[in-house]
Write a protein that holds these residues in place. Sequence first.
Motif, PDB file in Angstrom:
ATOM      1  N   GLY A   1       0.795  -1.152   0.116  1.00  0.00           N
ATOM      2  CA  GLY A   1       0.018  -0.027  -0.176  1.00  0.00           C
ATOM      3  C   GLY A   1       0.870   1.240   0.053  1.00  0.00           C
ATOM      4  N   GLY A   2       0.764   1.999  -1.105  1.00  0.00           N
ATOM      5  CA  GLY A   2       1.588   3.186  -1.006  1.00  0.00           C
ATOM      6  C   GLY A   2       2.935   2.772  -1.515  1.00  0.00           C
ATOM      7  N   PHE A   3       4.137   3.177  -0.631  1.00  0.00           N
ATOM      8  CA  PHE A   3       5.463   3.175  -0.905  1.00  0.00           C
ATOM      9  C   PHE A   3       5.973   1.730  -0.289  1.00  0.00           C
ATOM     10  N   ASN A   4       5.248   1.291   0.660  1.00  0.00           N
ATOM     11  CA  ASN A   4       5.765   0.003   1.311  1.00  0.00           C
ATOM     12  C   ASN A   4       4.719  -0.987   1.400  1.00  0.00           C
ATOM     13  N   GLU A   5       5.563  -2.203   1.583  1.00  0.00           N
ATOM     14  CA  GLU A   5       4.869  -3.532   2.085  1.00  0.00           C
ATOM     15  C   GLU A   5       4.289  -3.446   3.330  1.00  0.00           C
ATOM     16  N   ARG A   6       2.912  -3.717   3.451  1.00  0.00           N
ATOM     17  CA  ARG A   6       2.457  -3.772   4.947  1.00  0.00           C
ATOM     18  C   ARG A   6       2.448  -4.947   5.313  1.00  0.00           C
ATOM     19  N   THR A   7       2.576  -5.290   6.809  1.00  0.00           N
ATOM     20  CA  THR A   7       2.563  -6.422   7.350  1.00  0.00           C
ATOM     21  C   THR A   7       1.702  -6.142   8.555  1.00  0.00           C
ATOM     22  N   PHE A   8       1.014  -7.342   9.267  1.00  0.00           N
ATOM     23  CA  PHE A   8       0.112  -6.785  10.380  1.00  0.00           C
ATOM     24  C   PHE A   8       0.332  -7.613  11.596  1.00  0.00           C
ATOM     25  N   GLU A   9       1.287  -8.544  11.466  1.00  0.00           N
ATOM     26  CA  GLU A   9       1.617  -9.254  13.090  1.00  0.00           C
ATOM     27  C   GLU A   9       2.215  -8.256  13.751  1.00  0.00           C
ATOM     28  N   THR A  10       1.678  -7.959  15.207  1.00  0.00           N
ATOM     29  CA  THR A  10       2.369  -6.860  15.748  1.00  0.00           C
ATOM     30  C   THR A  10       3.325  -7.676  16.904  1.00  0.00           C
ATOM     31  N   SER A  11       4.726  -7.142  16.945  1.00  0.00           N
ATOM     32  CA  SER A  11       5.556  -7.541  17.633  1.00  0.00           C
ATOM     33  C   SER A  11       5.661  -6.760  19.080  1.00  0.00           C
ATOM     34  N   GLU A  12       6.333  -7.600  20.155  1.00  0.00           N
ATOM     35  CA  GLU A  12       6.737  -6.940  21.246  1.00  0.00           C
ATOM     36  C   GLU A  12       7.260  -5.301  20.936  1.00  0.00           C
ATOM     37  N   ALA A  13       8.060  -5.388  20.078  1.00  0.00           N
ATOM     38  CA  ALA A  13       8.686  -4.060  19.985  1.00  0.00           C
ATOM     39  C   ALA A  13       7.630  -2.970  19.313  1.00  0.00           C
ATOM     40  N   ASP A  14       6.779  -3.480  18.696  1.00  0.00           N
ATOM     41  CA  ASP A  14       5.805  -2.696  18.145  1.00  0.00           C
ATOM     42  C   ASP A  14       4.688  -2.063  19.245  1.00  0.00           C
ATOM     43  N   ARG A  15       4.423  -2.814  20.183  1.00  0.00           N
ATOM     44  CA  ARG A  15       3.733  -2.590  21.314  1.00  0.00           C
ATOM     45  C   ARG A  15       4.432  -1.722  22.119  1.00  0.00           C
ATOM     46  N   ARG A  16       5.553  -1.934  22.548  1.00  0.00           N
ATOM     47  CA  ARG A  16       6.511  -0.908  23.385  1.00  0.00           C
ATOM     48  C   ARG A  16       6.568   0.412  22.787  1.00  0.00           C
ATOM     49  N   ARG A  17       6.597   0.638  21.573  1.00  0.00           N
ATOM     50  CA  ARG A  17       6.943   1.848  20.846  1.00  0.00           C
ATOM     51  C   ARG A  17       5.541   2.642  20.833  1.00  0.00           C
ATOM     52  N   LEU A  18       4.525   1.839  20.705  1.00  0.00           N
ATOM     53  CA  LEU A  18       3.266   2.542  20.597  1.00  0.00           C
ATOM     54  C   LEU A  18       2.867   2.966  22.190  1.00  0.00           C
ATOM     55  N   GLU A  19       3.212   2.340  22.993  1.00  0.00           N
ATOM     56  CA  GLU A  19       3.067   2.677  24.400  1.00  0.00           C
ATOM     57  C   GLU A  19       3.859   3.785  24.774  1.00  0.00           C
ATOM     58  N   SER A  20       4.861   4.061  24.442  1.00  0.00           N
ATOM     59  CA  SER A  20       5.979   4.999  24.518  1.00  0.00           C
ATOM     60  C   SER A  20       5.367   6.377  23.887  1.00  0.00           C
ATOM     61  N   LEU A  21       4.878   6.174  22.871  1.00  0.00           N
ATOM     62  CA  LEU A  21       4.205   7.103  21.967  1.00  0.00           C
ATOM     63  C   LEU A  21       2.973   7.715  22.806  1.00  0.00           C
ATOM     64  N   GLU A  22       2.077   6.826  23.243  1.00  0.00           N
ATOM     65  CA  GLU A  22       0.751   7.202  24.154  1.00  0.00           C
ATOM     66  C   GLU A  22       1.309   7.962  25.301  1.00  0.00           C
ATOM     67  N   ARG A  23       2.390   7.400  26.070  1.00  0.00           N
ATOM     68  CA  ARG A  23       2.584   8.180  27.238  1.00  0.00           C
ATOM     69  C   ARG A  23       3.325   9.767  27.048  1.00  0.00           C
ATOM     70  N   ILE A  24       4.070   9.783  25.925  1.00  0.00           N
ATOM     71  CA  ILE A  24       4.572  11.227  25.711  1.00  0.00           C
ATOM     72  C   ILE A  24       3.241  12.033  24.941  1.00  0.00           C
ATOM     73  N   ARG A  25       2.210  11.535  24.406  1.00  0.00           N
ATOM     74  CA  ARG A  25       1.358  12.123  23.616  1.00  0.00           C
ATOM     75  C   ARG A  25       0.286  12.703  24.793  1.00  0.00           C
ATOM     76  N   ALA A  26       0.427  11.852  26.042  1.00  0.00           N
ATOM     77  CA  ALA A  26      -0.546  12.340  27.016  1.00  0.00           C
ATOM     78  C   ALA A  26       0.026  13.693  27.508  1.00  0.00           C
ATOM     79  N   LEU A  27       1.069  14.260  27.378  1.00  0.00           N
ATOM     80  CA  LEU A  27       1.755  15.490  27.809  1.00  0.00           C
ATOM     81  C   LEU A  27       1.332  16.587  27.069  1.00  0.00           C
ATOM     82  N   ILE A  28       0.740  16.477  25.904  1.00  0.00           N
ATOM     83  CA  ILE A  28       0.187  17.445  24.909  1.00  0.00           C
ATOM     84  C   ILE A  28      -1.131  17.841  25.226  1.00  0.00           C
TER      85      ILE A  28
END
Length: 660
Positions: free
Chosen positions: A544-571
């Motif tokens: 889709g678009g420029f990249n091949e899209r895969t949908f299996e969510t790894s532990e690294a993906d989950r940790r990254r999203l959690e980090s983003l959510e914590r930092i977004r909560a400050l805005i």
Amino acid sequence: METEPTQPPHLEPKAPPALDVWRRRLPPSLVVLGAVALAILGVGSLFVGEADGWLVRNELPLRGRLALSIVAASVGSLATILAQPRPFSGSDDRLRIWSKRLAPLALLALVPTLLNREIWKGHELALLATLLVWGLAAERLLAGALATVEDWAPPARLRRFATAGSLLLLAVGVAYYIARVGTLTNIGHRKMMTMSSDLAEFDNLFFNALHGHPFRAPAIEGELTNWSALKVHAEFGLYLLLPFYALSPGPEALLWIQTSIIALTAIPIFLLARARLGSGGGLVFGLGFLLLPAVARPNFYDFHFTPLGMLLVAWLAFFLDALDRNPSSKRLERAVWIAFALALTAREDVSLGLVFMGIFVFFQSRQARIGAWMAGLSLGYFFLMKFAVMPRFGSMWFDNIYQDLKAQGAKGFGAVALTLVSNPAFVLRSLLTEPKLLYFLHMTAPLLALWLRRPVLWLAILPGFVSTLLVTNRPPMFDSAFQYTYLWVPYVVVASVLAISMRETASGASSSSARTATLASLSCVLLAVGVQFGVLLGGDEIRGGFNERTFETSEADRRRLESLERIRALIPSGASVAATEAEGPHVSTRLVMYSLKFTLGRSPDYILFGHAGIRSERDHIGQALASGEYGLIRQEGPFSLLKRGAPTEANAALRRFGVR
């Protein structure tokens, strides 16, 4: 008593020599033998060894290989013997009939290969060409086989089931598409596979419209004035979708809205095909539409308004066809003009396609008056938007995408038009490239090139031609993974339906065998492209678009999203933010959001960044740090958050941006 004269012995009929008999029977016998043997080899390959080892790498022990070959030869020989007429009879009809009936079995030899994604990785052009040839062969062989059955027609029970259950099956298919693709696009968003261009920009556009700022989207190059987004596209259809966005504002809503629009386009296509080809034809085209790579792939590239145009054009085509069959219906005529007016609002380039639809209607239907008005109004609307309204706000992505076609000494689109009329050979050479051939195959091979079989339907190429194939300096515009495919799809799909219907009209009768052969072959090819390119039939990745899209969510993906959510909560929700490309869609549901690849903006309250490397992102972050106005207040995983007016002592952690 008179006796009947007897025929002289030398004139009595004799049995034909055995050599002549077998000379006549050998070709159809070989057809039976080859067809059955190839079918056994094809089906058998599904059960011998591992599919990838056998089909991809030709790995199979000698014993298994010999066994498969012997079984294929034995069953083929038995079928050939059973198909033979009585020895040395004068009639070979039985053998010829069975050779035609069994010939389609030969196509099974390629089925396992055509359904294996591993084989075709990196060979998309070859796959589409193979599918087209296979589909055309299947259509021809099936038509021949069905023609051997006198007065053949689908069984009455099957026809009744198709009539009663077709709409239900379509509804199930549409609902499944929405649920599956909508879920996967949102998974992709949570995996940070979406971008500021084009998801954050549209989220920001919708949010501003929801709060009384029409066509304002600071995420698009930092403009803070109302109506400024019109310099990119005239997408007045925004206000058709705004009530749905208002239910739950945010990028996730846009992904669900876009997926629903694309899936719902199957309904008018189904209705038009059912009216022309019966319930079976409606199902083939309605569900097959959802399997087209040119439909599914761009669905995974953020958000755009071209799907809305596709949906409205499909409804317009249905209403026009219905009006042609019921010319006195004022209700249908009103529906035509409503669909037409709404389609114009989707995007200014949708109107260009409607010009050619109007021309087709003018020449090919009983609604010449409506066709003429459609063509004239569409052309006028296109020129009004493209050359009068949009330039008032500054135009983007216009004649520069045709840069290589510009004639020396001329400017603007006039320079392109001059080349078109004065140097057609050069224009043709610019069209004959492998990427454009691949793109064109995506519009033809899955549809068995049906719309190319009648010259009058070649008009279907023109709605997308100017916006895609004619482009020289922007490759995404002729790539099946981008949103520009939706400028083509409704026209080529509808034209494919008309091609079958017009063939039957020209022959003077409806041929059940020919129609069934076409629809069956088309179904097989559509299933194959669905398996090879999509995610509806079990695939776990899609481009889709420029990249091949895969949908299996790894532990690294989950940790990254959690980090983003914590930092977004400050805005705070009312604060202005500048963000990098991948982070933008996660903070764009606000009035002021800037994309750092374009601008730092007007002193945003916060700056959020992760990986910075697209266009001028690093320069703008460095500029903010060098100003002394911003201090680092939090780092979470790969993300950093700067706040205007915060202490700058912690900025030393950002040395890569020139901090000393």
